[in-house]
Each structure stands twice: as structure tokens, then as C-alpha cells.
Design an enzyme around this catalytic site. Structure first.
Site, short mmCIF file in Angstrom:
data_model
loop_
_atom_site.label_atom_id
_atom_site.label_comp_id
_atom_site.label_asym_id
_atom_site.label_seq_id
_atom_site.Cartn_x
_atom_site.Cartn_y
_atom_site.Cartn_z
N ASP A 119 0.83 -1.19 0.00
CA ASP A 119 0.00 0.00 0.00
C ASP A 119 0.87 1.25 0.00
OD1 ASP A 119 -1.85 1.96 0.28
OD2 ASP A 119 -2.78 1.17 2.09
N ASP A 327 -1.75 5.89 -6.36
CA ASP A 327 -2.16 5.00 -5.27
C ASP A 327 -2.25 3.57 -5.78
OD1 ASP A 327 -3.20 4.34 -2.64
OD2 ASP A 327 -5.13 4.09 -3.63
#
Length: 441
Positions: A119, A327
Site C-alpha cells: 500500500d 495509489d
């Protein structure tokens, strides 16, 4: 004796992945050894993932579920850039609940293989630990590791975690439970509790000693974390900060297409072996949210036409958090309404099909074959042209095709579907991110 111990340790590292995949009932071919500083990256629904659905979903169910998970992810990201000094934990549940891409890590001495979600918009690492009440995944047995320790309240990392909770996102305000540095998150009707701990984390063949992570002891409620989390953000507790001497705050990944679940991508750590022919755009710094990878998106082209987007829809504004981030956890790219509507309208004009339908959050879908234009994301110093495979999703039978983008209220998010089959290189020391086309599916 030293040679015997070294050989024994190397043999354990080689055998572990095979045992792990066998225990989870997965294809032994998934146990291909990570090497050097390169890790395989698997889609969460791949045959190499124990987190894939037990029953196959229909294409429409899959799309609608992914959109719902994406919406929770976007709420989390929006909470990071909102005008608040402390991030609400409730909207962060998506990060631990539904990762898109996972890697293997060996934790402890002797090493135990764990799967962790990668992440880029989070800092902390955490894993479910033995004795965890409510955890639904394989747990790290810390009692079997000779190098494991629980951090005390006076540890510098406990203070860093407290600072990260206020400045950034993830370890939520640590407290002292007896002498241990503990954390307790509440979101909705669910809670997660654990201890801030340290142990050796081995990524591919690189050991990172005394790595600080959360050791989960209790989860309750409907949203349970099924696996660990590996934060690749820029904050003090991220992998980049904790392995700075080893990897020089540099990494890249190539994400395999969700259409090619039998393939794996790769996560390359450190400057060695990174592509030389790659175009870069500067990374921007938001002091209020230093972990997020902001970039300057200056325009968007549909086919050959640069669409008319109000400048403030793309502008970077540290005081409000507005702008554009890269992201790895969001699946479908989101643009703020003025930008999205301009792109969508020009896309529809180029497709020239009158009957446009919708599916869930997608408002530009077609029930007949279409010829779609490319879309080019124009950053400072770099253009990224997206072909159809990065723009369209198709039903299994081919009867529905949708533009895989949507609108979001506060933040432009370049998501992982649009990054698939690209090498995305994060060069933090030089404050830049690069894209190069690469087939990893």
C-alpha cells in the site's frame, strides 16, 4: 558451525514458500522463490492467493463489489486530506480489509512466511499474531521467533507512531498497556488492538533486522483484516524509512492485469536493477500528509484532443489536500467532477455510440462493440498514454463495455488498473516518480 547454520537458514528460506502454499491448498507453482531484492506481486484474486473468493463471482458481481470497496478506499483517502488534525479510523478499514495486490514476507527467526498487502498510501506494517482473537488469517507465531520483541512505552518508535497518527495515517494513537506500546483502533462496530513490536523481516533474500510493525492481538466486528499490511508510504514507520540504508528509499512495481490472474508482477526494492529508460515527473510534498505520493497532473488528452478542464480541478493545494496522487490500493482512477465530466464527455463524442448505459458507479457503458480512443495523462515532464486495456472493462461474454473511471469529490487518484503493465518507479531521494510501459501479465 557458521557454515552449517548459514546453509540451514538458506534451506529454511527456500522451503518455506512451498510449505506455505501447500498448507493453503494452492498450486505449488506459486511457490517460486523471490530473489535478490525482487518480490513477486500477486493479485488478491489470483490462484496464488488464499484470499480469493471461495465461490466464483459473476462479472457484474465482481465489478459491483470492487466499486463498493473502491468507494470505502476513497473515503479513507479523502479523510487523509480533509481539514482535520487526526484521521478518522473508520474509513481506513478498507486498507486492511480488501487489498488488491499482495507480496510475501518472511518474519522472525526462523522465518515464517506471511502475505502482506502492499500500500503506497500507508506507512505502517502489521500482521495477525498467534492468539489474536477474531483474526481470520494465518497468524505469525511470535513465541517461536528468537528475535521478536514487544516495544516499550519509552521506545522512540512508540513516539514516532504517535506522531504518525497525528500527521499521517496509520499507527493509531499508541498508548501504554502496562509497559508495552499498544494501539487500539475503533471503526464503526469493529475494533483492532495490538502491540507495537520488532522482529527481522526478510523481503526476498534481504533481511531487515529490528523492523517495527503492529502485532495484532484482537479484532472484533464485521470487518476483519485477513492478512498483513506493508506500508510503502514516505512516513517514519514505512518500509522506505526503516530500510533506508538498504534500499535508499527507492522502489518500483509492475502490477499484473486483473484479467491475467495466473500471472504475477514484481516489486523491486532499491536503486539496483531499476529501468534506465523511463520518464519522470516530480513528486510534490504535502506537509500535512507527507506519506501520500502527490504529482502535478496538468492536463488530460482524449485521443488527440486536450480536454477543457478548469485549472483548479487539477491544481495541487496543500492546505486543502486537493490535487492528484498515485495509489496502489484504489482499483479504478477517480477524477474530481469537473475533470471527470470533461474527459467522459469527450470520450463519448469520440466513441459515437448513442446508447450509453451505466453499471454501478460507471456511467459510460456500452452494449455494442466500440472503438475507444486512448487517454493520455499529462504530468509535468511526462505523459502516460493509456491504451484500451488500461481504460475499459468488458463483461465475460463481451456484451458490456465500460470506461473504467469515475468521479470523486475531493481528490484525483491514479489507480492501479491504469497503472497495470507499467513499471512505476518511486525515487524518493530525488523526489520523482517514473512510468515506463512493461508487460508483466
Amino acid at each position: 558451525m557458521f557454515l552449517q547454520n548459514t546453509m540451514k537458514s538458506h534451506l529454511v528460506t527456500l522451503v518455506l514458500p512451498f510449505i506455505f502454499w501447500l498448507v493453503h491448498g494452492l498450486n505449488p507453482q506459486c511457490a517460486t522463490q523471490d530473489h535478490g531484492s525482487n518480490l513477486q506481486v500477486f493479485h488478491v484474486y489470483s490462484p496464488c492467493s488464499p484470499f480469493r473468493p471461495s465461490k466464483p463471482l459473476s462479472w457484474e458481481e465482481d465489478v459491483l463489489q470492487t466499486l463498493a470497496k473502491d468507494q470505502a478506499r476513497l473515503q479513507y483517502l479523502s479523510s487523509l486530506v480533509a481539514k482535520k488534525s487526526v484521521v478518522p479510523i473508520a474509513s481506513g478499514r478498507q486498507i486492511v480489509q480488501s487489498p488488491t495486490y499482495i507480496v510475501r514476507a518472511n518474519i522472525g527467526t526462523p522465518p515464517q512466511t506471511m502475505l502482506m498487502a502492499m500500500d503506497t498510501s500507508s506507512d505502517a506494517a502489521w500482521v495477525p499474531c498467534t492468539g489474536c482473537i477474531g483474526c481470520s488469517s494465518a497468524a505469525f507465531d511470535f513465541a517461536k521467533s528468537t528475535t521478536f520483541k514487544t516495544l516499550g512505552c519509552q521506545a522512540a518508535q512508540c513516539k514516532q507512531a504517535s506522531l504518525a497518527a497525528n500527521l499521517c495515517n496509520f499507527v493509531p494513537n499508541p498508548t501504554c498497556g502496562g509497559s508495552a506500546c499498544t494501539f487500539n483502533m475503533t471503526y464503526g462496530g469493529s475494533t483492532i488492538a495490538g502491540n507495537l513490536s520488532q522482529d527481522t523481516v526478510t523481503l526476498a533474500t534481504d533481511p531487515v533486522p529490528s523492523y517495527t510493525f503492529g502485532c495484532l492481538q484482537k479484532t472484533a466486528g464485521s470487518s476483519l483484516p485477513p492478512q498483513g499490511l506493508l506500508g510503502l508510504g514516505r512516513g517514519p514507520l514505512s518500509l522506505l524509512s526503516q530500510s533506508q540504508n538498504l534500499y535508499q528509499s527507492t522502489f518500483s512495481y509492475c502490477l499484473p492485469s486483473f484479467r491475467s490472474l495466473n500471472f504475477s508482477g514484481s516489486l523491486k526494492l532499491g536503486p539496483k536493477g531499476q529501468p534506465l529508460r523511463i520518464k519522470y515527473t516530480p513528486l510534490l510534498k504535502n506537509p500535512r500528509r507527507p506519506s501520500l505520493y502527490y504529482v502535478n497532473l496538468v492536463a488530460i488528452r482524449v485521443g488527440r484532443k486536450v480536454v477543457d478542464i478548469p485549472p483548479n480541478a487539477l491544481a495541487f493545494n496543500p492546505s486543502t489536500g486537493a490535487g492528484t496522487i498515485i495509489d496502489s490500493g484504489t482499483v479504478f482512477t477517480r477524477l474530481v467532477p469537473p475533470a471527470y465530466e470533461a474527459v467522459r464527455n469527450q470520450f463519448r463524442r469520440r466513441v459515437r455510440v448513442a446508447n450509453v448505459t451505466s453499471l454501478g458507479g460507471f456511467d459510460t457503458c456500452y452494449t455494442v462493440p466500440i472503438v475507444a480512443p486512448t487517454i493520455t495523462l499529462m504530468f509535468s515532464g511526462m505523459n502516460v498514454t493509456l491504451p484500451q486495456e488500461n481504460l475499459l472493462i468488458h463483461s465475460t461474454a463481451g456484451s458490456i463495455t465500460c470506461l473504467a473511471m469515475s468521479s470523486a469529490p475531493a481528490l484525483n487518484v491514479i489507480a492501479n488498473m491504469q497503472q497495470q503493465n507499467h513499471r512505476v518507479l518511486f525515487d524518493v531521494p530525488n523526489s520523482r516518480v517514473g512510468f515506463a510501459r512493461e508487460q508483466c501479465s
